[in-house]
Scaffold this active site. Structure first.
Site, PDB file in Angstrom:
ATOM      1  N   CYS A 102     131.195  22.843 -12.819  1.00 35.64           N
ATOM      2  CA  CYS A 102     130.734  23.807 -13.829  1.00 35.64           C
ATOM      3  C   CYS A 102     129.510  24.589 -13.355  1.00 35.64           C
ATOM      4  CB  CYS A 102     130.499  23.106 -15.164  1.00 35.64           C
ATOM      5  SG  CYS A 102     130.443  24.272 -16.565  1.00 35.64           S
TER       6      CYS A 102
ATOM      7  N   LYS B 144     131.065  31.903 -25.516  1.00 33.96           N
ATOM      8  CA  LYS B 144     131.280  30.686 -24.738  1.00 33.96           C
ATOM      9  C   LYS B 144     132.762  30.473 -24.431  1.00 33.96           C
ATOM     10  CE  LYS B 144     129.935  25.775 -24.834  1.00 33.96           C
ATOM     11  NZ  LYS B 144     129.272  24.732 -25.638  1.00 33.96           N
TER      12      LYS B 144
ATOM     13  N   SER C  74     133.634  24.501 -20.771  1.00 37.48           N
ATOM     14  CA  SER C  74     132.536  24.611 -21.731  1.00 37.48           C
ATOM     15  C   SER C  74     131.375  25.301 -21.016  1.00 37.48           C
ATOM     16  CB  SER C  74     132.130  23.219 -22.231  1.00 37.48           C
ATOM     17  OG  SER C  74     131.032  23.304 -23.115  1.00 37.48           O
TER      18      SER C  74
ATOM     19  N   HIS D 110     135.343  21.168 -16.651  1.00 35.07           N
ATOM     20  CA  HIS D 110     134.867  19.791 -16.767  1.00 35.07           C
ATOM     21  C   HIS D 110     136.060  18.831 -16.830  1.00 35.07           C
ATOM     22  CE1 HIS D 110     130.509  20.223 -17.370  1.00 35.07           C
ATOM     23  NE2 HIS D 110     130.781  21.343 -18.028  1.00 35.07           N
TER      24      HIS D 110
ATOM     25  N   GLU E 258     136.174  15.953 -15.902  1.00 34.76           N
ATOM     26  CA  GLU E 258     135.718  14.588 -16.197  1.00 34.76           C
ATOM     27  C   GLU E 258     135.605  14.317 -17.696  1.00 34.76           C
ATOM     28  OE1 GLU E 258     131.889  16.885 -16.562  1.00 34.76           O
ATOM     29  OE2 GLU E 258     133.730  17.023 -15.381  1.00 34.76           O
TER      30      GLU E 258
ATOM     31  N   ARG F 258     127.790  19.186 -32.506  1.00 34.70           N
ATOM     32  CA  ARG F 258     126.363  19.310 -32.201  1.00 34.70           C
ATOM     33  C   ARG F 258     125.876  20.734 -32.438  1.00 34.70           C
ATOM     34  NH1 ARG F 258     125.638  19.630 -26.106  1.00 34.70           N
ATOM     35  NH2 ARG F 258     126.410  21.714 -26.675  1.00 34.70           N
TER      36      ARG F 258
END
Length: 299
Positions: free
Chosen positions: A138, A159, A188, A231, A233, A245
Site C-alpha cells: 500500500c 478513498k 484502502s 492490502h 493481508e 472507525r
C-alpha cells in the site's frame, strides 16, 4: 506450522483461538528470516494479520518485528514496542532473506514531509543491497516506487475502499501459481500510482491491475522487489473496522465497495479474497524469498 514469532506476542494467542497453532520451537532446518517493518498504527492487528497469512506456508519462517528510531508510535504501548520490536540500526547487520514493509496512513502528505522519511530510505537501500525479495504494501509500495524509480503518487478524489477484482497480466509469473485469470484484493487508500507511469519504465513489470482500483501488483529486478498497492493481508473484518472507525469520527466515508451483501453495512461482509491472499503470500515466500536464483546479495 513453522512460523516463528517473538515469544508471548499477542498474535500467537489470537491465532490459536482461531485454530491456527504456530510452532514455538526452532525447526531442524534454518528458517527463512523475514523482517516486518510495521508502520501501521494498529500494531497488534497488523502483526496478527501478517502472521495469519504467512502461517499457510510449509516453509519454516522466522518473523522479526522492526521499528524505526525516528518514529514513535502513538497507538500502542511503549511496553509492547520494547518487548517485541527491534530497531532498524540493531538489525541492519544481521542476515535476512526477505523484508515486508507495511502501509501507513500517510498518503495525503508528500514523502518529504514524513518525519521518518530519511530513515525509511535507508531501509529501502539496505533491502535492495541485501535481500532476496522485499514486499512493499500500500503506502509503502508508493514510497518504494518513488524512492527507487521516481514514480509519483496521485491523490484520489475519494478513498479507494473495498474489495476489487484484479486481472492478472502475467499469468506465468510464479507469484500467481495456482491462480485463475483474476483474483480479489482489498484496497484502502487515498492515493494511487498511474498505469502509464509503470508501463513507461522498462525496469518495472505490471503484473495485475483492476478496472476500478487501477494498478495492484508490480515487480522489479526479477522479483527482488514486489509492490502490492492493496492490502491482501487484511482479514475478514478489517475494512469493517476502518469504516466504523471513520464513521465514529464523523469523517466523510462511504461503505467499502463489493464488501457487504447488497452494499448493506448491517450485514456481515463477504470474504471471497482470503484464499487467494494466503496463496499470494505463500508464493512470495516459496518462489522469491526462498529462491536459489535470488540469493541474498550479502551473506
Amino acid at each position: 506450522m513453522s512460523l516463528l514469532l517473538p515469544a508471548s506476542l499477542p498474535a500467537i494467542d489470537i491465532l490459536a483461538s482461531e485454530g491456527i497453532h504456530l510452532s514455538v520451537s526452532q525447526p531442524s532446518e534454518r528458517p527463512l528470516r523475514v523482517a516486518l517493518l510495521n508502520l501501521m498504527p494498529t500494531k497488534v492487528a497488523t502483526e496478527t494479520d501478517f502472521a495469519r497469512v504467512l502461517s499457510e506456508t510449509p516453509l519454516p519462517v522466522e518473523i522479526v518485528l522492526m521499528r524505526l528510531r525516528s518514529h514513535t508510535p502513538r497507538h500502542v504501548s511503549p511496553e509492547h514496542m520494547d518487548s517485541f520490536y527491534r530497531f532498524f540500526d540493531e538489525l541492519r547487520h544481521e542476515y535476512f532473506d526477505g523484508l515486508i514493509v507495511t502501509g501507513a496512513p500517510l498518503e495525503q502528505i508528500d514523502f518529504s514531509q514524513v518525519t521518518y522519511w530519511n530513515e525509511l530510505r535507508e531501509v529501502f537501500d539496505w533491502a535492495r543491497a541485501t535481500m532476496r525479495s522485499t514486499l512493499y504494501i500500500c503506502w509503502a509500495a508508493q514510497a518504494g516506487l518513488f524512492h527507487h524509480f521516481g514514480i509519483p503518487k496521485y491523490l484520489l478524489p475519494k478513498k479507494m475502499f473495498g474489495i476489487f477484482p484484479q486481472q492478472i497480466m502475467s499469468p506465468d509469473e510464479p507469484l500467481f501459481s495456482g491462480f485463475d485469470h483474476s483474483f480479489l484484493m482489498p484496497h484502502s487508500r487515498h492515493a494511487e500510482v498511474h498505469r502509464a507511469d509503470i508501463l513507461a519504465d522498462r525496469r518495472l513489470l505490471l503484473l495485475a491491475d483492476g478496472a476500478e482500483s487501477g494498478v495492484s501488483v508490480i515487480m522489479a529486478r526479477g522479483g527482488r522487489e514486489v509492490f502490492f498497492t492493496g492490502h491482501s493481508e487484511y482479514n475478514a473484518l478489517t475494512l469493517d473496522s476502518e469504516f466504523r472507525r471513520d464513521l465514529s469520527r464523523n469523517l466523510p466515508i462511504e461503505p467499502p465497495r463489493h464488501y457487504y451483501p447488497a452494499d448493506d453495512s448491517s450485514q456481515p461482509p463477504i470474504t471471497e479474497w482470503i484464499a487467494h491472499s494466503r496463496r499470494l503470500f505463500n508464493n512470495w515466500l516459496a518462489y522469491y524469498v526462498n529462491s536459489p536464483l535470488l540469493s541474498p546479495l550479502r551473506s
